[in-house]
Design a protein around this motif. Sequence first.
Motif, short mmCIF file in Angstrom:
data_model
loop_
_atom_site.label_atom_id
_atom_site.label_comp_id
_atom_site.label_asym_id
_atom_site.label_seq_id
_atom_site.Cartn_x
_atom_site.Cartn_y
_atom_site.Cartn_z
N PHE A 1 0.84 -1.19 0.00
CA PHE A 1 0.00 0.00 0.00
C PHE A 1 0.88 1.24 0.00
O PHE A 1 2.06 1.19 0.36
CB PHE A 1 -0.97 0.00 1.20
N ARG B 1 0.52 5.82 0.40
CA ARG B 1 -0.30 6.96 0.82
C ARG B 1 -0.05 8.10 -0.16
O ARG B 1 0.95 8.80 -0.05
CB ARG B 1 0.06 7.38 2.23
N VAL C 1 -5.32 6.21 0.74
CA VAL C 1 -4.51 5.00 0.68
C VAL C 1 -4.80 4.34 -0.66
O VAL C 1 -5.92 4.37 -1.16
CB VAL C 1 -4.89 4.02 1.82
N GLU C 2 -3.78 3.74 -1.24
CA GLU C 2 -3.93 2.94 -2.45
C GLU C 2 -3.23 1.61 -2.24
O GLU C 2 -2.22 1.54 -1.52
CB GLU C 2 -3.33 3.64 -3.66
N VAL C 3 -3.76 0.56 -2.87
CA VAL C 3 -3.16 -0.77 -2.78
C VAL C 3 -2.76 -1.23 -4.18
O VAL C 3 -3.38 -0.85 -5.17
CB VAL C 3 -4.12 -1.80 -2.14
N ALA D 1 0.63 -6.74 5.01
CA ALA D 1 0.70 -5.51 4.22
C ALA D 1 2.02 -4.83 4.52
O ALA D 1 2.54 -4.93 5.64
CB ALA D 1 -0.47 -4.59 4.55
N GLU E 1 4.07 -0.98 3.45
CA GLU E 1 4.01 0.28 2.73
C GLU E 1 5.19 0.38 1.77
O GLU E 1 6.32 0.02 2.11
CB GLU E 1 4.04 1.45 3.71
N TRP F 1 -2.44 0.51 -9.09
CA TRP F 1 -2.73 1.08 -7.78
C TRP F 1 -4.20 1.49 -7.75
O TRP F 1 -4.68 2.14 -8.69
CB TRP F 1 -1.88 2.32 -7.54
N PRO G 1 -8.91 1.57 -1.89
CA PRO G 1 -9.58 0.35 -1.42
C PRO G 1 -11.01 0.17 -1.94
O PRO G 1 -11.40 -0.94 -2.31
CB PRO G 1 -9.56 0.49 0.10
N LEU H 1 -8.51 -6.14 2.49
CA LEU H 1 -8.62 -4.69 2.28
C LEU H 1 -9.29 -4.04 3.49
O LEU H 1 -8.83 -3.01 3.98
CB LEU H 1 -9.47 -4.38 1.04
#
Length: 158
Positions: free
Chosen positions: A12, A14, A20-22, A92, A94, A129, A132, A147
């Motif tokens: 993930f 920021r 937030v993006e995954v 997870a 970052e 990307w 969520p 998620l």
Amino acid sequence: MPDKRSAGLLVFRRPPDGGVEVLIGHMGGPFWASREEAAWSIPKGEYGPEEAPEAAARREFQEELGLAVPEGPWLDLGESRQRGGKTVTVWAVEGTLDPASVVPGTFTLEWPPRSGVRREFPEVDRVGWFAPEAAAPLLVQGQRVFLERLVARLEGRT
């Protein structure tokens, strides 16, 4: 027969907007080619009793995406038993990765079925990307819980 187990790593980031993006991947191969919803996955894969799940998550990430795992602490998102009976464990981390730098691993499949012709396909054919809420309908149903857990952890709800 022992239960099948799988481990994965959800990266993930920021973005500047404060969200937030995954990072998730669209599953490769002919079965998934024309599908979008429920056709994306967290990079993960099976492991046996001789391998630690964390090691399997790292190995599968590198095999599926052809990239090193981002440095940093791993957040344990727990496990979930999937509809088919497999138990999936996900962490997870970052990091920022460029989807254009992905060099996916491949798998071999007889295609078309019963043709005797074996072809090679990428494990993932696209990586992207997503916020969520945008990633949830794209992910296979059994992985959506991860998620939710990630968002809850980042918002301090767990």
